[in-house]
Design a protein around this motif. Structure first.
Motif, short mmCIF file in Angstrom:
data_model
loop_
_atom_site.label_atom_id
_atom_site.label_comp_id
_atom_site.label_asym_id
_atom_site.label_seq_id
_atom_site.Cartn_x
_atom_site.Cartn_y
_atom_site.Cartn_z
N GLU A 33 1.00 -1.15 -0.09
CA GLU A 33 0.09 -0.17 0.15
C GLU A 33 0.85 1.32 -0.01
O GLU A 33 0.52 2.29 -0.66
N PHE A 84 0.74 4.15 -3.20
CA PHE A 84 0.49 5.57 -3.05
C PHE A 84 1.97 6.40 -3.28
O PHE A 84 1.74 7.59 -3.83
N GLY A 138 -8.55 5.14 -6.25
CA GLY A 138 -7.11 5.07 -5.91
C GLY A 138 -6.48 4.76 -7.04
O GLY A 138 -6.61 5.11 -8.15
N SER A 139 -5.20 3.77 -6.71
CA SER A 139 -4.34 3.43 -7.65
C SER A 139 -4.91 2.65 -8.73
O SER A 139 -4.47 2.76 -9.90
N THR A 198 -9.19 10.88 -1.80
CA THR A 198 -8.34 10.24 -0.71
C THR A 198 -8.01 11.09 0.46
O THR A 198 -8.20 10.90 1.66
#
Length: 430
Positions: free
Chosen positions: A203, A207, A283-284, A320
């Motif tokens: 994780e 990020f 997110g990613s 986020t």
């Protein structure tokens, strides 16, 4: 429930985002986007990131809600990726009924085959560790076999061009149900902490990569010529994310509640808002899919592509940071600890935290002996635990019969794994 929110909910969000962008982006000067691009945007912004909510939710206090948010997040990402891959395989400039049917069939093929591959590799790992002696009594070998078999499922999915994340997810479910109970106690503790550590490190790297992408100056220079258009695109995408998530969570929760007899089993409005909020972060996965769709040879000089990528990064960073900062106070407001006593006794789906289910006596028709419960000061379980301990005539009941009579004697599991040195004696579940 996980499949309902993770798969069906993702499809609802996909349809809303795709139609919304198709109607609203035409009013903005962002360059040419074809039907495939709009559908790709629907898949990109249907992929949620529930990490922030999972960090705040207490697994011991809200095990069912935690498991639902976690499982939905994984299935959601897998469904979004499968949708995205199916979109890229077809020329969707002119959609006809035959192309639509072929697209639907391709999506179902990816989803089903990825699931079956993960289940198959998980069962093979359980059988190997249970039957073969080469890994028995050795923590190093048992842990290595579990890690390598999980990685094998990922490699095979990539080899056959399937959804690797969906394959790994179902492989992990099967391994936690069978394989994990076939190893020694020291191996269980080691794998639990090893996977948790690897997950945390992964994780962090994800990020970091998203942050480095956000600092790429090339695409921001292209977008800087029309900041108003870029802000408008980001605002529209963020609004569609909110609407799409609401359109999937609240109607599906209502439908789910219709089939639940007990009031305590139904999702309250506060729990529905928590599930809705958990799926607002992007997110990613969204960033990776956006780069895949809107880059040409690794560059984004085209104005439309640059706007799409910078808008995706803007939505990811805003959701986020802003939604993530508001998650903890919102959950404390909606789910205070004093109101979680009835769910604290329910059983978690995470097999790493499953406790022996022999603490409550069983009698006919799924009833508990009140005298025994009162004497041992054990709180009356919720219907989830009752379903696990004394299943009724449901799909779960027939699955348990099949699992106890055929699957677990062959592949191992709780109560069926052979007793080996270093492994605690576990009660049989009958």
């Amino acid at each position: 429930m996980i499949i309902l929110f993770g798969a069906v909910g993702t499809l609802i969000s996909f349809v809303i985002v795709s139609i919304g962008t198709m109607q609203l982006f035409k009013k903005l000067d962002i360059g040419f986007l074809d039907t495939g691009d709009y559908l790709a945007l629907g898949a990109i912004f249907s992929a949620t990131d529930s990490v922030c909510t999972l960090q705040v939710l207490n697994q011991d206090e809200t095990p069912l809600l935690y498991s639902l948010v976690f499982g939905e997040g994984v299935v959601n990402d897998a469904t979004s990726i499968v949708l995205f891959n199916a979109i890229q395989k077809f020329d969707l400039t002119h959609i006809t009924p035959s192309i639509f049917m072929e697209f639907t069939g391709n999506f179902l093929y990816f989803f089903i085959t990825s699931t079956l591959l993960g289940v198959g590799v998980g069962l093979i790992s359980a059988y190997i560790i249970k039957k073969l002696y080469m890994g028995r009594h050795s923590t190093d070998r048992e842990v290595a076999l579990m890690i390598l078999m999980a990685y094998l499922s990922y490699m095979m999915a990539e080899l056959f061009s399937l959804s690797s994340i969906l394959t790994v997810f179902f492989c992990g479910i099967v391994m936690s149900h069978y394989t994990w109970h076939n190893v020694t106690e020291s191996s269980r503790i080691t794998t639990k902490h090893a996977f948790a550590t690897l997950s945390f490190i992964s994780e962090i790297f994800i990020f970091l990569y998203v942050g480095m992408d956000a600092l790429d100056i090339e695409k921001w220079k292209v977008v800087g010529e029309s900041p108003g258009t870029s802000a408008g695109v980001s605002s529209i995408l963020l609004a569609l994310v909110l609407v799409g998530r609401a359109a999937s969570v609240f109607p599906l929760s209502f439908i789910s509640n219709l089939f639940k007899r007990s009031e305590s089993d139904r999702f309250t409005l506060k729990q529905q808002v928590t599930i809705w909020w958990a799926g607002l972060m992007r997110g990613s996965v969204s960033v990776a899919l956006a780069y895949n769709q809107f880059t040409r040879s690794g560059h984004t000089q085209l104005r439309g592509n640059a706007i799409m990528i910078t808008s995706t990064i803007t939505v990811v960073l805003f959701s986020t940071v802003v939604f993530g900062l508001l998650t903890k106070p919102l959950i404390r407001l909606l789910l205070p600890s004093k109101n979680l006593s009835r769910t604290a006794s329910s059983e978690s789906f995470d097999s790493f935290h499953l406790k022996p289910m022999t603490d409550l006596p069983l009698i006919a028709n799924g009833q508990t002996a009140d005298a025994e419960v009162g004497r041992d000061n054990i709180p009356r379980p919720t219907s989830l635990r009752m379903l696990l301990a004394t299943p009724a005539n449901t799909v779960h009941y027939y699955w348990r019969k099949f699992d106890d009579s055929f699957m677990r004697p062959m592949f191992g599991g709780r109560g069926f794994a052979p007793i080996v040195p270093g492994s605690p004696t576990e009660p049989l579940l009958h």
